[in-house]
Motif scaffolding. Sequence first.
Motif: not given
Length: 288
Positions: A8-9, A69-90
Amino acid sequence: MDSDLLRTFLAVAELGGFSAAGKQLNLTQSAVSLQIKRLEERIGVSLFDRTSRSVALTEAGAILVPYAQRILRLNGEAEEAIVKSAEMQEVRVGMTDEQAVVYLPFVLPIFTARYPDARLAVVCDESPELVERVHDGLLDIAITIRHPNSNGGTVIGQEALCWVAAKDFAPSDSDVIPLAVNPDGCVYRATAIAALNRAGRRWRIAFTSANPTSTNIAVQTGLGVAVKTERALPEGCRVLGPEDGMPTLGSVVVEMHSVAPVLTEPVRMVRDLLLEAAARHEGFAAAV
Protein backbone atom coordinates in the motif's frame (compact mmCIF):
# COMPACT_ATOMS: atom_id res chain seq x y z
CA MET A 1 7.35 -5.47 8.06
CA ASP A 2 3.89 -6.46 6.88
CA SER A 3 4.01 -6.94 3.10
CA ASP A 4 0.44 -5.67 2.66
CA LEU A 5 1.34 -2.40 4.38
CA LEU A 6 4.46 -2.02 2.26
CA ARG A 7 2.48 -2.72 -0.91
CA THR A 8 0.00 0.00 0.00
CA PHE A 9 2.85 2.39 0.86
CA LEU A 10 4.49 1.87 -2.54
CA ALA A 11 1.19 2.36 -4.35
CA VAL A 12 0.65 5.71 -2.63
CA ALA A 13 4.26 6.75 -3.29
CA GLU A 14 4.16 5.78 -6.98
CA LEU A 15 0.66 7.12 -7.74
CA GLY A 16 0.94 10.23 -5.59
CA GLY A 17 -2.33 9.88 -3.76
CA PHE A 18 -4.47 7.77 -1.46
CA SER A 19 -7.45 7.68 -3.79
CA ALA A 20 -5.45 6.50 -6.78
CA ALA A 21 -3.70 3.86 -4.65
CA GLY A 22 -7.07 2.64 -3.38
CA LYS A 23 -8.38 2.17 -6.92
CA GLN A 24 -5.29 0.16 -7.89
CA LEU A 25 -5.45 -2.02 -4.78
CA ASN A 26 -9.25 -2.28 -4.77
CA LEU A 27 -9.42 -0.59 -1.36
CA THR A 28 -11.34 2.40 -0.09
CA GLN A 29 -9.44 5.62 0.50
CA SER A 30 -10.04 5.30 4.24
CA ALA A 31 -8.61 1.75 4.21
CA VAL A 32 -5.49 3.04 2.48
CA SER A 33 -5.15 5.83 5.03
CA LEU A 34 -5.54 3.35 7.88
CA GLN A 35 -2.81 1.06 6.48
CA ILE A 36 -0.39 3.95 6.03
CA LYS A 37 -1.14 5.08 9.60
CA ARG A 38 -0.41 1.57 10.91
CA LEU A 39 2.87 1.47 9.02
CA GLU A 40 3.92 4.88 10.31
CA GLU A 41 3.05 3.88 13.89
CA ARG A 42 5.09 0.69 13.53
CA ILE A 43 8.13 2.54 12.17
CA GLY A 44 7.68 5.59 14.40
CA VAL A 45 8.05 8.25 11.69
CA SER A 46 5.84 10.02 9.16
CA LEU A 47 6.18 8.70 5.62
CA PHE A 48 4.10 11.30 3.78
CA ASP A 49 3.51 15.03 3.97
CA ARG A 50 -0.20 15.46 3.37
CA THR A 51 -2.03 18.57 2.27
CA SER A 52 -5.56 19.01 0.93
CA ARG A 53 -4.16 18.98 -2.59
CA SER A 54 -1.09 16.72 -2.54
CA VAL A 55 0.71 13.82 -0.93
CA ALA A 56 4.50 13.81 -0.95
CA LEU A 57 7.11 11.49 0.53
CA THR A 58 9.00 12.65 3.59
CA GLU A 59 12.73 12.04 3.76
CA ALA A 60 12.03 8.84 5.76
CA GLY A 61 9.47 7.77 3.17
CA ALA A 62 11.94 8.26 0.34
CA ILE A 63 14.49 6.15 2.21
CA LEU A 64 11.92 3.38 2.73
CA VAL A 65 10.92 3.08 -0.96
CA PRO A 66 13.87 0.98 -2.24
CA TYR A 67 13.80 -1.20 0.87
CA ALA A 68 10.07 -1.81 0.50
CA GLN A 69 10.58 -2.74 -3.16
CA ARG A 70 13.35 -5.15 -2.20
CA ILE A 71 11.32 -6.73 0.62
CA LEU A 72 8.32 -7.33 -1.65
CA ARG A 73 10.56 -8.72 -4.38
CA LEU A 74 12.19 -11.14 -1.93
CA ASN A 75 8.77 -12.15 -0.58
CA GLY A 76 7.67 -12.97 -4.11
CA GLU A 77 10.82 -14.95 -4.83
CA ALA A 78 10.42 -16.87 -1.57
CA GLU A 79 6.80 -17.76 -2.34
CA GLU A 80 7.75 -18.84 -5.86
CA ALA A 81 10.59 -21.02 -4.56
CA ILE A 82 8.35 -22.66 -1.96
CA VAL A 83 5.63 -23.40 -4.52
CA LYS A 84 8.18 -24.76 -6.97
CA SER A 85 9.66 -26.99 -4.26
CA ALA A 86 6.21 -28.30 -3.33
CA GLU A 87 5.45 -29.04 -6.97
CA MET A 88 8.85 -30.64 -7.63
CA GLN A 89 8.52 -34.28 -8.51
CA GLU A 90 10.49 -36.51 -6.16
CA VAL A 91 11.31 -40.19 -6.47
CA ARG A 92 12.37 -41.95 -3.26
CA VAL A 93 14.39 -45.09 -3.82
CA GLY A 94 15.94 -47.55 -1.39
CA MET A 95 18.68 -50.10 -2.03
CA THR A 96 21.72 -51.61 -0.39
CA ASP A 97 25.09 -49.92 -0.77
CA GLU A 98 26.35 -52.62 -3.12
CA GLN A 99 23.27 -52.34 -5.32
CA ALA A 100 23.70 -48.56 -5.45
CA VAL A 101 27.23 -48.98 -6.83
CA VAL A 102 25.87 -51.15 -9.65
CA TYR A 103 22.52 -49.57 -10.52
CA LEU A 104 22.94 -45.82 -10.01
CA PRO A 105 25.61 -45.21 -12.69
CA PHE A 106 23.11 -46.58 -15.21
CA VAL A 107 19.94 -45.00 -13.79
CA LEU A 108 21.07 -41.47 -12.91
CA PRO A 109 22.18 -40.11 -16.33
CA ILE A 110 19.03 -41.32 -18.09
CA PHE A 111 16.68 -40.13 -15.35
CA THR A 112 18.36 -36.71 -15.09
CA ALA A 113 18.19 -36.19 -18.85
CA ARG A 114 14.45 -36.96 -18.86
CA TYR A 115 13.53 -35.12 -15.65
CA PRO A 116 16.18 -32.42 -15.06
CA ASP A 117 14.04 -30.65 -12.45
CA ALA A 118 12.99 -33.76 -10.53
CA ARG A 119 14.62 -34.89 -7.30
CA LEU A 120 15.90 -38.43 -6.81
CA ALA A 121 16.32 -39.29 -3.13
CA VAL A 122 18.27 -42.52 -2.56
CA VAL A 123 18.39 -44.27 0.82
CA CYS A 124 20.99 -47.01 1.36
CA ASP A 125 20.24 -49.38 4.21
CA GLU A 126 19.78 -53.04 5.09
CA SER A 127 16.99 -54.83 3.24
CA PRO A 128 14.54 -55.28 6.17
CA GLU A 129 14.72 -51.57 6.99
CA LEU A 130 14.11 -50.66 3.35
CA VAL A 131 11.06 -52.92 3.13
CA GLU A 132 9.66 -51.31 6.27
CA ARG A 133 10.21 -47.83 4.82
CA VAL A 134 8.28 -48.77 1.70
CA HIS A 135 5.33 -50.06 3.71
CA ASP A 136 5.43 -46.94 5.90
CA GLY A 137 5.14 -44.79 2.78
CA LEU A 138 8.65 -43.35 3.15
CA LEU A 139 9.99 -44.88 -0.08
CA ASP A 140 8.41 -45.29 -3.51
CA ILE A 141 10.59 -48.22 -4.58
CA ALA A 142 13.14 -50.47 -2.89
CA ILE A 143 15.47 -53.10 -4.32
CA THR A 144 16.22 -55.63 -1.58
CA ILE A 145 17.54 -59.06 -0.77
CA ARG A 146 14.78 -61.41 0.35
CA HIS A 147 14.86 -62.13 4.06
CA PRO A 148 12.94 -64.86 5.87
CA ASN A 149 9.61 -63.70 7.31
CA SER A 150 9.77 -60.39 5.44
CA ASN A 151 6.95 -58.92 3.37
CA GLY A 152 7.56 -60.42 -0.04
CA GLY A 153 8.13 -58.16 -3.02
CA THR A 154 8.25 -58.89 -6.73
CA VAL A 155 11.11 -61.23 -7.55
CA ILE A 156 13.29 -59.66 -10.21
CA GLY A 157 16.22 -62.09 -10.15
CA GLN A 158 18.87 -63.77 -8.10
CA GLU A 159 22.55 -63.29 -7.46
CA ALA A 160 25.17 -65.89 -6.67
CA LEU A 161 27.16 -65.41 -3.47
CA CYS A 162 30.86 -66.12 -3.06
CA TRP A 163 33.54 -66.09 -0.41
CA VAL A 164 35.89 -63.11 -0.65
CA ALA A 165 39.31 -62.86 0.98
CA ALA A 166 42.64 -61.08 0.64
CA LYS A 167 44.75 -62.40 -2.26
CA ASP A 168 47.29 -64.02 0.07
CA PHE A 169 44.66 -65.64 2.31
CA ALA A 170 44.93 -69.43 2.05
CA PRO A 171 42.94 -71.36 4.68
CA SER A 172 43.77 -74.97 5.44
CA ASP A 173 41.15 -77.61 6.17
CA SER A 174 41.83 -77.33 9.90
CA ASP A 175 41.73 -73.56 10.12
CA VAL A 176 39.01 -71.70 11.98
CA ILE A 177 37.55 -69.40 9.35
CA PRO A 178 37.50 -65.75 10.53
CA LEU A 179 34.39 -64.04 9.21
CA ALA A 180 33.94 -60.36 8.38
CA VAL A 181 30.18 -59.98 8.23
CA ASN A 182 27.22 -57.70 8.75
CA PRO A 183 25.49 -57.62 12.14
CA ASP A 184 23.09 -60.41 13.08
CA GLY A 185 20.00 -60.53 10.86
CA CYS A 186 21.84 -60.24 7.55
CA VAL A 187 21.02 -62.91 4.95
CA TYR A 188 24.65 -63.02 3.76
CA ARG A 189 25.83 -63.66 7.31
CA ALA A 190 23.23 -66.38 7.92
CA THR A 191 24.07 -68.04 4.60
CA ALA A 192 27.79 -68.10 5.41
CA ILE A 193 27.33 -69.62 8.86
CA ALA A 194 24.85 -72.21 7.60
CA ALA A 195 27.20 -73.26 4.78
CA LEU A 196 30.18 -73.61 7.11
CA ASN A 197 28.14 -75.60 9.62
CA ARG A 198 26.92 -78.00 6.92
CA ALA A 199 30.50 -78.49 5.74
CA GLY A 200 31.75 -79.08 9.28
CA ARG A 201 34.09 -76.10 9.09
CA ARG A 202 34.91 -74.18 12.25
CA TRP A 203 34.37 -70.45 12.18
CA ARG A 204 34.42 -67.33 14.34
CA ILE A 205 33.18 -63.77 13.92
CA ALA A 206 36.31 -61.67 13.53
CA PHE A 207 34.71 -58.42 12.35
CA THR A 208 31.20 -56.97 12.09
CA SER A 209 30.03 -53.82 10.35
CA ALA A 210 26.96 -52.74 8.41
CA ASN A 211 29.18 -50.54 6.25
CA PRO A 212 30.56 -52.21 3.09
CA THR A 213 33.63 -49.96 3.03
CA SER A 214 34.63 -51.01 6.54
CA THR A 215 34.08 -54.67 5.69
CA ASN A 216 36.16 -54.32 2.53
CA ILE A 217 39.05 -52.91 4.55
CA ALA A 218 38.80 -55.80 6.99
CA VAL A 219 38.94 -58.27 4.12
CA GLN A 220 41.74 -56.45 2.27
CA THR A 221 43.91 -56.45 5.38
CA GLY A 222 43.37 -60.17 5.96
CA LEU A 223 41.27 -59.78 9.09
CA GLY A 224 38.46 -61.96 7.82
CA VAL A 225 36.56 -63.63 5.00
CA ALA A 226 33.39 -61.98 3.73
CA VAL A 227 30.39 -63.09 1.71
CA LYS A 228 29.66 -60.92 -1.31
CA THR A 229 28.64 -61.11 -4.94
CA GLU A 230 31.46 -61.24 -7.46
CA ARG A 231 30.52 -57.77 -8.72
CA ALA A 232 31.38 -56.43 -5.25
CA LEU A 233 34.86 -58.00 -5.13
CA PRO A 234 37.11 -55.47 -3.32
CA GLU A 235 40.37 -54.40 -4.90
CA GLY A 236 43.26 -56.65 -3.90
CA CYS A 237 40.98 -59.58 -3.04
CA ARG A 238 40.04 -62.89 -4.61
CA VAL A 239 37.17 -65.34 -4.62
CA LEU A 240 37.58 -68.51 -2.56
CA GLY A 241 36.07 -71.71 -3.93
CA PRO A 242 35.97 -75.46 -3.28
CA GLU A 243 39.66 -75.67 -4.16
CA ASP A 244 40.28 -73.55 -1.06
CA GLY A 245 38.19 -75.87 1.07
CA MET A 246 35.24 -73.47 1.18
CA PRO A 247 31.65 -74.72 0.71
CA THR A 248 29.36 -73.33 -1.98
CA LEU A 249 26.99 -70.59 -0.91
CA GLY A 250 24.22 -70.64 -3.46
CA SER A 251 22.20 -67.56 -4.42
CA VAL A 252 19.99 -64.92 -2.87
CA VAL A 253 16.69 -63.67 -4.26
CA VAL A 254 16.49 -60.02 -5.29
CA GLU A 255 13.13 -58.28 -4.98
CA MET A 256 11.51 -54.99 -5.87
CA HIS A 257 9.07 -53.45 -3.38
CA SER A 258 6.48 -50.75 -4.04
CA VAL A 259 3.07 -50.27 -2.44
CA ALA A 260 1.86 -47.12 -4.20
CA PRO A 261 -1.45 -47.92 -5.96
CA VAL A 262 -0.61 -45.55 -8.84
CA LEU A 263 2.97 -44.71 -9.79
CA THR A 264 3.81 -41.26 -11.10
CA GLU A 265 5.61 -41.11 -14.43
CA PRO A 266 9.03 -40.34 -12.85
CA VAL A 267 8.63 -43.23 -10.36
CA ARG A 268 7.58 -45.56 -13.17
CA MET A 269 10.65 -44.55 -15.17
CA VAL A 270 13.01 -45.21 -12.26
CA ARG A 271 11.36 -48.58 -11.70
CA ASP A 272 11.86 -49.55 -15.34
CA LEU A 273 15.47 -48.33 -15.33
CA LEU A 274 16.21 -50.36 -12.19
CA LEU A 275 14.74 -53.46 -13.80
CA GLU A 276 16.83 -52.87 -16.92
CA ALA A 277 19.95 -52.31 -14.84
CA ALA A 278 19.32 -55.57 -13.00
CA ALA A 279 18.82 -57.46 -16.27
CA ARG A 280 21.98 -55.93 -17.77
CA HIS A 281 24.12 -56.85 -14.80
CA GLU A 282 26.77 -59.45 -15.53
CA GLY A 283 26.24 -62.48 -13.31
CA PHE A 284 22.70 -61.41 -12.52
CA ALA A 285 19.99 -63.89 -13.55
CA ALA A 286 16.90 -61.84 -14.30
CA ALA A 287 13.66 -63.50 -13.28
CA VAL A 288 11.32 -64.57 -16.04
